[in-house]
Design an enzyme around this catalytic site. Structure first.
Site, PDB file in Angstrom:
ATOM      1  N   ILE A   1      53.246   7.070 135.607  1.00 21.82           N
ATOM      2  CA  ILE A   1      51.846   7.462 135.480  1.00 21.82           C
ATOM      3  C   ILE A   1      51.752   8.094 134.093  1.00 21.82           C
ATOM      4  O   ILE A   1      52.606   8.884 133.704  1.00 21.82           O
ATOM      5  CB  ILE A   1      51.440   8.450 136.606  1.00 21.82           C
ATOM      6  CG1 ILE A   1      49.975   8.908 136.457  1.00 21.82           C
ATOM      7  CG2 ILE A   1      52.334   9.670 136.665  1.00 21.82           C
ATOM      8  CD1 ILE A   1      49.497   9.768 137.659  1.00 21.82           C
ATOM      9  N   SER A   2      50.741   7.709 133.315  1.00 15.92           N
ATOM     10  CA  SER A   2      50.657   8.173 131.932  1.00 15.92           C
ATOM     11  C   SER A   2      50.398   9.674 131.857  1.00 15.92           C
ATOM     12  O   SER A   2      49.842  10.273 132.785  1.00 15.92           O
ATOM     13  CB  SER A   2      49.527   7.465 131.186  1.00 15.92           C
ATOM     14  OG  SER A   2      49.592   6.080 131.391  1.00 15.92           O
ATOM     15  N   GLN A   3      50.785  10.259 130.735  1.00  8.66           N
ATOM     16  CA  GLN A   3      50.497  11.665 130.425  1.00  8.66           C
ATOM     17  C   GLN A   3      48.964  11.870 130.478  1.00  8.66           C
ATOM     18  O   GLN A   3      48.217  11.005 130.010  1.00  8.66           O
ATOM     19  CB  GLN A   3      51.023  11.896 129.005  1.00  8.66           C
ATOM     20  CG  GLN A   3      50.836  13.276 128.461  1.00  8.66           C
ATOM     21  CD  GLN A   3      51.117  13.284 126.956  1.00  8.66           C
ATOM     22  OE1 GLN A   3      51.175  12.255 126.298  1.00  8.66           O
ATOM     23  NE2 GLN A   3      51.287  14.471 126.417  1.00  8.66           N
TER      24      GLN A   3
ATOM     25  N   ARG B   1      45.215  14.463 140.273  1.00  6.81           N
ATOM     26  CA  ARG B   1      46.397  13.732 139.826  1.00  6.81           C
ATOM     27  C   ARG B   1      47.550  13.829 140.836  1.00  6.81           C
ATOM     28  O   ARG B   1      48.352  12.895 140.974  1.00  6.81           O
ATOM     29  CB  ARG B   1      46.814  14.307 138.465  1.00  6.81           C
ATOM     30  CG  ARG B   1      47.914  13.560 137.740  1.00  6.81           C
ATOM     31  CD  ARG B   1      48.031  14.121 136.334  1.00  6.81           C
ATOM     32  NE  ARG B   1      49.301  13.832 135.713  1.00  6.81           N
ATOM     33  CZ  ARG B   1      49.552  12.744 135.007  1.00  6.81           C
ATOM     34  NH1 ARG B   1      48.612  11.855 134.831  1.00  6.81           N
ATOM     35  NH2 ARG B   1      50.732  12.548 134.478  1.00  6.81           N
TER      36      ARG B   1
END
Ligand code: SAH
Length: 222
Positions: free
Chosen positions: A64-66, A38
């Site tokens: 950016i999503s969790q 990530r």
């Protein structure tokens, strides 16, 4: 104690604490989340926070999503490795890389050209194959490659996305956050024996899907 920025350790801890302990139990999804770095998908200034239990800014007012959200969407799609997947909202390219590990082929659509470009670069640097990034309005789907065995939408839609549902293959699954008055509701649509049924996964927060079958862009909002 872990050294600062020991990313492999942080990633392993993220998988255990944020995912496994919170209901993600698809081992393929857990393995994909354990494999994709990530930290390589976030801007330098937030790299140290790459494994925070939250969304992070990636520029152009997007995030950016969790990690849990990415895993929950992937788990709800029930991928076994042989699917052609359509993703709407490439953002950083992170979720596309995870989907790439779980399926045969990913076509990912991003509205903001600069994000599409940098996602392409991120995916290339990682050596990801079979993930194609296309710049455009994904709210209408992508007829060129339809139908899709699975569709993942990473931005909240005003209602059930009709064009995307029309591009869903027999036995296909579409996961999408639908905006409601208070929160967004993550919903799975499942096409089974010619019938479309709907399952609610839970409340989540997403950026809005902007486009012909989404919301108006901010400068054109009424
Ligand atoms: N999945 C991404 C995060 C996505 S955030 C990641 O892992 O980084 C949602 C993204 O959807 C944003 O980048 C936003 O620009 C994009 N988006 C919004 N409306 C869109 C549309 N109509 N078509 C394609 N992308 C859209």
């Amino acid at each position: 104690m872990a050294k600062p920025n020991n990313f492999p350790d942080q990633r392993a801890r993220m998988v255990e604490r944020q995912l496994r302990r919170r209901g993600i139990d698809d081992e393929r999804v857990l393995a994909a989340m354990a494999a994709v770095p990530r930290e390589d998908f976030v801007p330098e200034q937030v790299r140290a926070s790459a494994y925070n239990d939250s969304a992070l800014p990636i520029g152009h007012e997007q995030t950016i999503s969790q990690p849990w959200v990415v895993a929950a969407i992937c788990q709800a799609l029930q991928l076994d490795g042989d699917e052609k997947v359509l993703e709407i909202g490439t953002g950083s390219g992170y979720s596309a890389a995870v989907l790439g590990k779980l399926s045969r082929r990913v076509i990912s659509i991003e509205r903001v050209p600069e994000l599409g470009e940098s996602a392409r670069r991120n995916l290339e640097e990682l050596g990801t194959r079979d993930v194609e990034v296309i710049v455009g309005d994904g709210s209408r789907g992508y007829a060129e490659e339809a139908p899709y065995d699975a569709i993942a939408v990473h931005a909240a839609t005003p209602e059930a996305p009709h064009s995307l549902l029309a591009e869903l293959a027999q036995d296909g699954r579409l996961v999408v956050p639908i905006a409601t008055g208070s929160a967004d509701l993550l919903v799975a649509f499942i096409r089974e024996n010619g019938v479309l049924r709907q399952e609610t996964i839970g409340p989540c927060r997403f950026v809005p899907l902007i486009g012909a079958e989404g919301f108006n862009p901010p400068d054109q909002a009424e």
